[in-house]
Scaffold this motif. Structure first.
Motif, PDB file in Angstrom:
ATOM      1  N   GLY A 184       0.784  -1.231   0.000  1.00  0.00           N
ATOM      2  CA  GLY A 184       0.000   0.000   0.000  1.00  0.00           C
ATOM      3  C   GLY A 184       0.809   1.271   0.000  1.00  0.00           C
ATOM      4  O   GLY A 184       0.243   2.367   0.096  1.00  0.00           O
ATOM      5  N   MET A 185       2.129   1.180  -0.116  1.00  0.00           N
ATOM      6  CA  MET A 185       2.955   2.382  -0.098  1.00  0.00           C
ATOM      7  C   MET A 185       2.821   3.154  -1.411  1.00  0.00           C
ATOM      8  O   MET A 185       2.919   2.571  -2.488  1.00  0.00           O
ATOM      9  N   GLN A 186       2.576   4.451  -1.295  1.00  0.00           N
ATOM     10  CA  GLN A 186       2.585   5.337  -2.462  1.00  0.00           C
ATOM     11  C   GLN A 186       4.037   5.701  -2.758  1.00  0.00           C
ATOM     12  O   GLN A 186       4.737   6.225  -1.893  1.00  0.00           O
ATOM     13  N   LEU A 187       4.492   5.426  -3.964  1.00  0.00           N
ATOM     14  CA  LEU A 187       5.893   5.658  -4.314  1.00  0.00           C
ATOM     15  C   LEU A 187       6.036   6.933  -5.149  1.00  0.00           C
ATOM     16  O   LEU A 187       5.319   7.124  -6.126  1.00  0.00           O
ATOM     17  N   VAL A 188       6.952   7.791  -4.730  1.00  0.00           N
ATOM     18  CA  VAL A 188       7.215   9.051  -5.408  1.00  0.00           C
ATOM     19  C   VAL A 188       8.690   9.058  -5.806  1.00  0.00           C
ATOM     20  O   VAL A 188       9.574   8.958  -4.956  1.00  0.00           O
ATOM     21  N   PHE A 189       8.965   9.140  -7.104  1.00  0.00           N
ATOM     22  CA  PHE A 189      10.342   9.092  -7.590  1.00  0.00           C
ATOM     23  C   PHE A 189      10.868  10.496  -7.839  1.00  0.00           C
ATOM     24  O   PHE A 189      10.196  11.315  -8.482  1.00  0.00           O
ATOM     25  N   LEU A 190      12.066  10.770  -7.323  1.00  0.00           N
ATOM     26  CA  LEU A 190      12.696  12.078  -7.511  1.00  0.00           C
ATOM     27  C   LEU A 190      14.107  11.883  -8.054  1.00  0.00           C
ATOM     28  O   LEU A 190      14.773  10.899  -7.725  1.00  0.00           O
ATOM     29  N   SER A 191      14.564  12.826  -8.856  1.00  0.00           N
ATOM     30  CA  SER A 191      15.955  12.796  -9.290  1.00  0.00           C
ATOM     31  C   SER A 191      16.848  12.865  -8.052  1.00  0.00           C
ATOM     32  O   SER A 191      16.416  13.297  -6.981  1.00  0.00           O
ATOM     33  N   ARG A 192      18.083  12.443  -8.215  1.00  0.00           N
ATOM     34  CA  ARG A 192      18.985  12.431  -7.064  1.00  0.00           C
ATOM     35  C   ARG A 192      19.128  13.819  -6.436  1.00  0.00           C
ATOM     36  O   ARG A 192      19.165  13.956  -5.208  1.00  0.00           O
ATOM     37  N   ASN A 193      19.226  14.864  -7.263  1.00  0.00           N
ATOM     38  CA  ASN A 193      19.349  16.225  -6.730  1.00  0.00           C
ATOM     39  C   ASN A 193      18.104  16.636  -5.961  1.00  0.00           C
ATOM     40  O   ASN A 193      18.183  17.196  -4.859  1.00  0.00           O
ATOM     41  N   GLU A 194      16.919  16.364  -6.555  1.00  0.00           N
ATOM     42  CA  GLU A 194      15.666  16.686  -5.869  1.00  0.00           C
ATOM     43  C   GLU A 194      15.549  15.913  -4.567  1.00  0.00           C
ATOM     44  O   GLU A 194      15.114  16.450  -3.538  1.00  0.00           O
ATOM     45  N   PHE A 195      15.916  14.651  -4.624  1.00  0.00           N
ATOM     46  CA  PHE A 195      15.844  13.788  -3.447  1.00  0.00           C
ATOM     47  C   PHE A 195      16.685  14.356  -2.309  1.00  0.00           C
ATOM     48  O   PHE A 195      16.225  14.500  -1.177  1.00  0.00           O
ATOM     49  N   ASP A 196      17.938  14.692  -2.612  1.00  0.00           N
ATOM     50  CA  ASP A 196      18.836  15.222  -1.579  1.00  0.00           C
ATOM     51  C   ASP A 196      18.345  16.560  -1.043  1.00  0.00           C
ATOM     52  O   ASP A 196      18.451  16.840   0.155  1.00  0.00           O
ATOM     53  N   THR A 197      17.761  17.391  -1.925  1.00  0.00           N
ATOM     54  CA  THR A 197      17.254  18.700  -1.497  1.00  0.00           C
ATOM     55  C   THR A 197      16.052  18.552  -0.576  1.00  0.00           C
ATOM     56  O   THR A 197      15.981  19.179   0.481  1.00  0.00           O
ATOM     57  N   ILE A 198      15.109  17.709  -0.972  1.00  0.00           N
ATOM     58  CA  ILE A 198      13.874  17.587  -0.196  1.00  0.00           C
ATOM     59  C   ILE A 198      14.114  16.893   1.134  1.00  0.00           C
ATOM     60  O   ILE A 198      13.437  17.166   2.124  1.00  0.00           O
ATOM     61  N   LYS A 199      15.112  15.998   1.167  1.00  0.00           N
ATOM     62  CA  LYS A 199      15.459  15.354   2.439  1.00  0.00           C
ATOM     63  C   LYS A 199      15.901  16.377   3.477  1.00  0.00           C
ATOM     64  O   LYS A 199      15.678  16.199   4.675  1.00  0.00           O
ATOM     65  N   ARG A 200      16.548  17.452   2.994  1.00  0.00           N
ATOM     66  CA  ARG A 200      17.057  18.464   3.923  1.00  0.00           C
ATOM     67  C   ARG A 200      16.003  19.492   4.310  1.00  0.00           C
ATOM     68  O   ARG A 200      16.228  20.318   5.192  1.00  0.00           O
TER      69      ARG A 200
END
Length: 305
Positions: A112-128
């Motif tokens: 049931g997990m909704q998966l959202v794919f982000l580019s590596r740069n977006e991923f690192d930015t949003i994590k912060r």
């Protein structure tokens, strides 16, 4: 974990590894079998998640949101743990959506997990910036679990790993290291006479010491060391030499390892043993952190188990 299915540390055993090199070096090697906890929420994942999910439920959240790569044991474990507790999940995945999803992603979606794919740069930015209004606008109200369970609640859970058995007679405790959360908990819960060694599974992850120190909020003790020589090319990278060592270890012990974490740890332990890193009469406790589901991404027949 609460809910319809009970997951506990009760199945965990401490197994002694019989090995000619260990006998030659007069070393006792034991392995803490956290992999026995559960096929999906296994090993250190159960420990690192338990306080986060309890906190989310106590605060009335209906959705968990966390981060990871397409082969992340943490993603798979969070999806399953949330499902049995009636929580929704969102997984923010590093990288664009692949044409062929890994078994990890497929199983997370089935839970049931909704998966959202982000580019590596977006991923690192949003994590912060996970607590910004823009983030909530995109994903809605959700309880944030950092990647790999990184953070104080993850450490609290990881520290419990050494509290399920008597560790007092061990001179060394060894664990594979990813984000650093598990090893931080192990450092916290280990005894002052015990040397703690982390085998990094990432290539050139030289910021690990700083990250672990920031988690513990104290200077790292002299008895702690990270070894960077056994990554086999980087995170989730695998070579024929590594899989051969996994098969050899299984033939000798009937204990399965995963190629992302524990195989690299055991390879490192035996190599370091041969180099006299451990003194004669040392007693080593190796932490089997589970994660066996990751092996399903390997080609059929590569492993004998």
């Amino acid at each position: 974990m609460d809910g319809g299915e009970i997951i506990s540390a009760e199945p965990v055993t401490t197994d002694t590894i019989k090995n000619p090199l260990a006998d030659q070096k007069k070393i006792q090697l034991d392995i803490l079998r956290l992999d026995k906890i559960h096929p999906v929420v296994s090993g250190n994942k159960w420990f690192k998640l338990r306080y986060y999910t309890a906190d989310a439920l106590n605060k009335g959240y209906a959705t968990l949101l966390t981060f990871g790569g397409p082969y992340s044991n943490h993603i798979a474990a969070t999806a399953y743990a949330a499902k049995i507790q009636g929580l929704n999940t969102i997984g923010v995945i590093r990288g664009e959506s692949p044409k062929q999803w890994s078994h990890t992603l497929q199983e997370a979606q089935m839970c049931g997990m909704q998966l959202v794919f982000l580019s590596r740069n977006e991923f690192d930015t949003i994590k912060r910036n996970v607590h910004t209004k823009k983030f909530e606008a995109q994903f809605g109200k959700a309880y944030i679990i950092p990647e790999g369970g990184f953070g104080p609640l993850g450490i609290q859970g990881a520290a419990d790993i050494l509290r399920i058995t008597d560790i007092s007679l061990y001179t060394h405790i060894v664990s594979a290291v990813g984000t650093g959360t598990t090893i931080a908990g192990i450092i916290q819960a280990s005894n002052p006479h015990q040397k703690v060694t982390g085998i990094s599974v990432m290539k050139n992850n030289l910021s690990l010491n700083d990250e672990i120190q920031s988690l513990l909020n104290i200077p790292l003790p002299d008895r702690f060391r990270i070894v960077h020589d056994y990554h086999f090319g980087g995170y989730a990278k695998c070579t024929p030499a590594l899989t051969a060592s996994m098969n050899q270890f299984y033939h000798a012990s009937t204990i399965p390892l995963d190629f992302v974490y524990t195989a690299k740890m055991m390879y490192g332990i035996f190599d370091l043993m041969g180099k006299d890193f451990f003194r004669p009469h040392s007693r080593i406790l190796a932490v089997h952190s589970g994660g066996l589901q990751g092996n399903r991404s390997l080609a059929h027949g590569v492993l004998v188990f």
